[in-house]
Design a protein around this motif. Structure first.
Motif, PDB file in Angstrom:
ATOM      1  N   THR A  34     147.838 -55.694  38.377  1.00  0.00           N
ATOM      2  CA  THR A  34     146.995 -55.053  37.375  1.00  0.00           C
ATOM      3  C   THR A  34     147.357 -55.326  36.041  1.00  0.00           C
ATOM      4  O   THR A  34     148.107 -54.812  35.337  1.00  0.00           O
ATOM      5  N   MET A  35     146.681 -56.438  35.628  1.00  0.00           N
ATOM      6  CA  MET A  35     146.918 -57.044  34.467  1.00  0.00           C
ATOM      7  C   MET A  35     145.537 -57.152  33.663  1.00  0.00           C
ATOM      8  O   MET A  35     145.713 -57.164  32.432  1.00  0.00           O
ATOM      9  N   THR A  36     144.416 -57.208  34.078  1.00  0.00           N
ATOM     10  CA  THR A  36     143.267 -57.186  33.421  1.00  0.00           C
ATOM     11  C   THR A  36     142.650 -55.726  33.192  1.00  0.00           C
ATOM     12  O   THR A  36     142.856 -55.063  33.709  1.00  0.00           O
ATOM     13  N   ILE A  40     144.344 -49.569  34.212  1.00  0.00           N
ATOM     14  CA  ILE A  40     145.375 -50.179  34.980  1.00  0.00           C
ATOM     15  C   ILE A  40     145.983 -49.087  36.006  1.00  0.00           C
ATOM     16  O   ILE A  40     146.468 -49.279  37.144  1.00  0.00           O
ATOM     17  N   GLU A  81     146.459 -62.285  37.234  1.00  0.00           N
ATOM     18  CA  GLU A  81     146.079 -61.173  38.195  1.00  0.00           C
ATOM     19  C   GLU A  81     145.777 -61.466  39.570  1.00  0.00           C
ATOM     20  O   GLU A  81     144.983 -62.162  39.869  1.00  0.00           O
ATOM     21  N   PRO A 140     141.344 -64.180  37.613  1.00  0.00           N
ATOM     22  CA  PRO A 140     141.902 -63.080  38.568  1.00  0.00           C
ATOM     23  C   PRO A 140     141.494 -63.286  40.025  1.00  0.00           C
ATOM     24  O   PRO A 140     140.319 -63.776  40.247  1.00  0.00           O
ATOM     25  N   HIS A 185     152.694 -56.269  34.057  1.00  0.00           N
ATOM     26  CA  HIS A 185     151.860 -55.301  33.313  1.00  0.00           C
ATOM     27  C   HIS A 185     153.042 -54.298  32.756  1.00  0.00           C
ATOM     28  O   HIS A 185     152.632 -53.648  31.786  1.00  0.00           O
ATOM     29  N   TYR A 231     141.682 -60.325  29.810  1.00  0.00           N
ATOM     30  CA  TYR A 231     143.355 -60.084  29.785  1.00  0.00           C
ATOM     31  C   TYR A 231     143.719 -59.714  28.305  1.00  0.00           C
ATOM     32  O   TYR A 231     144.796 -59.702  27.977  1.00  0.00           O
ATOM     33  N   THR A 248     152.860 -62.303  36.562  1.00  0.00           N
ATOM     34  CA  THR A 248     151.585 -62.105  37.675  1.00  0.00           C
ATOM     35  C   THR A 248     151.739 -60.340  37.887  1.00  0.00           C
ATOM     36  O   THR A 248     152.965 -59.991  37.549  1.00  0.00           O
ATOM     37  N   SER A 249     150.759 -59.860  38.379  1.00  0.00           N
ATOM     38  CA  SER A 249     150.561 -58.487  38.687  1.00  0.00           C
ATOM     39  C   SER A 249     149.507 -58.219  39.336  1.00  0.00           C
ATOM     40  O   SER A 249     148.384 -58.980  39.267  1.00  0.00           O
TER      41      SER A 249
END
Length: 680
Positions: free
Chosen positions: A427-429, A613, A67, A460, A247, A440, A424-425
């Motif tokens: 907003t992943m966690t 998210i 993230e 992150p 995500h 995650y 990757t993003s």
């Protein structure tokens, strides 16, 4: 006589690969410590760490997930090692996103990095097919009697335009949908090979050794072919994949494996297939056709009744739901089986009589009907392995189904082959503390990302932006419940919205969870004599016209839902306020409920991460660089402090803005103080 071709054994190949990747790592270090600063680029620790970790994961032959918060510069973070990998390994690399805005941004970013690294690979931007002109469909439309041919279309065609972005933004979407590419295939479209831009792009990506920028839908379709021992849509030598906006990955895989049927589609297909039978033979299939029509009508009437029952009897507010539960009781299953059997019977009858016709008559519809009947028969035989639900289409209902094991399918497509995948993003966690597998956990559960030695989860990378100095969250604690007291919530919520818009002087993006909420609020606001223009998201995939109006009118307010949370670019608009009208808590939904059934604990384990998210995405619409300032207003009482909901702490801890208030006076004082900050 014998010859030695170095690095032929598996051990030697591994040694060579490790040596090459180590060399790439050295060049990555040189880029961030020497090249980038010498060219005026600021040092960003999270961005550098991300690049180094990607190389390290590749050296250890691992998939990698990270993230990277807004402002990290994640595109440069992965493009630097990706371009160096492409050069050193002489293999194509795939970069997939979920939004057209990021695809087009990456086109610019990659050319900046290429110049800095003095590299010149072939870069192919492969947007979705509907973004390109179909010459055949355009000719058919123009030559149709009474066809509407706007000047924007005529001028674009005369100018030789082929990309939707080249045409005037005022070209109506419904017209573009009549002339764009809809059902591309290399075989069926071979007649347009020399003049079709999309055909040229599809041909290039089969053989390129460069960088392919595509969407996640296309990448998923490619991997489905590869795993099915087919040739694939992209050069199969590509063994490094980047999935940005990761995500969204499980939704994209679910979409790729989802099938849907509705009454109009089935009846239309049967009619077209019947017309392929010689007129003299149609009386022989009349009985089967009528039986199929009747069973189809009965089944879809039952689906509409199920929707209405859920709207009438649910404790939650299902009036605004898009998805509804399919009642898997004996009666519903019996009606479904009867419909499928009748479709199989009519498809077989039509196939028999079309096979007697040796003329050049087409059998496209009858072949499609036959294929559909086989697909439905397979579904009903394995019904326990499928997730079935109903979707509202206007006043009608649609039956939708897909495999239940989406995370296993995603694992097989993305993590079981020779390819190594970087995900990757921003907003992943779904949590801000604990072990990485806990932070995650929602992403891992949805995608099947490997948590053994095959996968590497990164710490992150928090956004470097000064959120608490530049922004504040306002939250309500005195409004009616959004679903239990919906009408009162809308009425009082609009009044609160007007109060926060007065503080910011407009200049706001208002994000909605439900389209119907958006339309209700817009109807109320449009009747008021407000000192700023109020705009609303328009139907259709192209939003260019309304977004341009939003950008050009400084104080205007835009209401949006869906892609407006993340996928629509509003670059060039100075926002002062992002309003979240109703928390993005999903209403009861078959997919959400199924995810909950396989989650570790309870339904909240699924709903709360989705909300977190979404809230992060909303905040990211306001703060997009170091100088952005403003307020985020949550028009919803469910994050109140007293009494706190059981998800209260984890939600607030997960958001990047810690500076918050439930006082409009404090909000106004903070907002007014931002003017002095902006003056500096």
């Amino acid at each position: 006589m014998s010859y030695y071709f170095g690095f032929n054994t598996p051990e030697e190949q591994k040694k060579k690969r490790k040596s090459d990747l180590t060399a790439i790592g050295e060049k990555v270090t040189s880029f961030f410590w020497d090249i980038a600063p010498a060219n005026g680029f600021e040092m960003r620790e999270g961005q550098q760490d991300m690049s180094f970790e990607i190389v390290d994961a590749l050296i250890h032959d691992q998939h990698f997930a990270v993230e990277a918060g807004v402002g990290i510069g994640k595109s440069f973070g992965y493009l630097v090692p990706v371009l160096l990998y492409n050069k050193r390994m002489k293999k194509p690399v795939i970069v997939a996103t979920s939004t057209i805005a990021l695809q087009e941004q990456l086109w610019d970013d990659i050319h900046i990095v290429m110049k800095l690294l003095n590299l010149q690979p072939e870069v192919i931007l492969a947007k979705g097919q509907t973004h390109y002109l179909c010459h055949k469909r355009a000719d058919e439309h123009i030559n149709t009697a009474d066809a509407v041919i706007p000047d924007e279309l005529q001028i674009g065609l005369e100018s030789g335009f082929q990309d939707r972005k080249q045409f005037s933004q005022t070209l109506p979407q419904n017209i573009w949908d009549k002339v764009n590419v809809q059902r591309f295939s290399m075989r069926n479209c071979s007649g347009c090979e020399k003049k079709c831009l999309y055909h040229a792009i599809r041909s290039k990506i089969k053989y390129t050794d460069g960088i392919i920028l595509c969407n996640q839908d296309f990448l998923t379709a490619h991997l489905q072919q590869i795993r099915g021992w087919q040739d694939g849509l992209i050069n199969r030598e590509a063994d490094l994949i980047v999935v940005d906006e990761a995500h969204n990955l499980d939704d994209k895989v679910r979409s790729a494996t989802t099938k849907r049927i509705n009454q109009g589609m089935l009846l239309g297909l049967i009619k077209s297939a019947t017309n392929e039978v010689k007129a003299a033979d149609r009386q022989n299939i009349y009985g089967d056709v009528e039986d199929a029509k009747k069973s189809i009508s009965v089944f879809f009437d039952r689906l509409k009744a199920q929707m209405q029952e859920q709207i009438d009897h649910s404790r939650q507010d299902m009036r605004y739901a898009d998805r509804f539960f399919f009642d898997g009781g004996e009666n519903s299953i019996a009606l479904l089986k009867a419909m499928i059997e009748s479709i199989k019977s009519v498809a077989l009858s039509i196939q028999i009589y079309t096979s007697f016709d040796y003329s050049s008559r087409t059998t496209a519809a009858s072949d499609e009907l036959d294929s559909l009947s086989e697909s439905l028969a397979e579904m009903i035989e394995q019904i326990d392995s499928n997730l079935l639900w109903i979707e509202r289409k206007g006043k009608n209902a649609e039956l939708v189904y897909c495999p239940k094991n989406i995370s296993q399918i995603t694992d097989r497509l993305y993590f079981s082959g020779k390819e190594r995948v970087i995900l990757t993003s921003a907003t992943m966690t779904n949590a801000s503390n604990g072990e990485l597998v806990d932070q995650y956990s929602y992403f891992i559960g949805n995608t099947g990302f490997p948590t053994d030695e095959r996968g590497c989860l990164s710490e992150p990378k928090p956004s470097p932006y000064p959120y608490d100095e530049h922004s504040m969250i306002y939250y309500c604690d005195d409004l009616p419940h959004p679903t239990q007291e919906h009408e009162a919530f809308i009425e009082q919520g609009v009044q609160r919205l007007l109060e926060v818009l007065e503080i910011s002087g407009g200049k706001a993006l208002v994000l909605f969870t439900a389209k119907t909420d958006m339309e209700e609020v817009y109807t109320i606001l449009s009747k008021l004599n407000l000192p700023y223009k109020v705009l609303m998201q328009q139907p259709g995939s192209s939003q260019d016209k309304i977004l341009n109006e939003f950008r050009e009118d400084t104080n205007s307010v835009l209401l949006g839902t869906g892609a407006y949370w993340e996928g629509i670019s509003i670059e060039g608009k100075s926002l002062s306020n992002v309003v979240i009208f109703r928390l993005p808590f999903p209403v009861p939904d078959p997919i959400i409920e199924y995810k909950a059934s396989i989650a570790k604990d309870a339904l909240m384990d699924v709903r709360v991460p989705e909300m977190i998210i979404k809230l992060k995405q909303g905040i990211g619409r306001l703060i997009r660089n170091f100088s952005d300032t403003g307020i985020v207003c949550i028009i919803d009482p469910r994050l109140r402090d007293d009494p706190p909901a059981k998800y209260h702490d984890i939600v607030w801890e997960s958001l990047p803005i810690k500076n918050k208030t439930n006082s409009l006076d404090k909000l106004k004082r903070f907002f007014d103080s931002l003017s002095s900050l902006n003056d500096h």
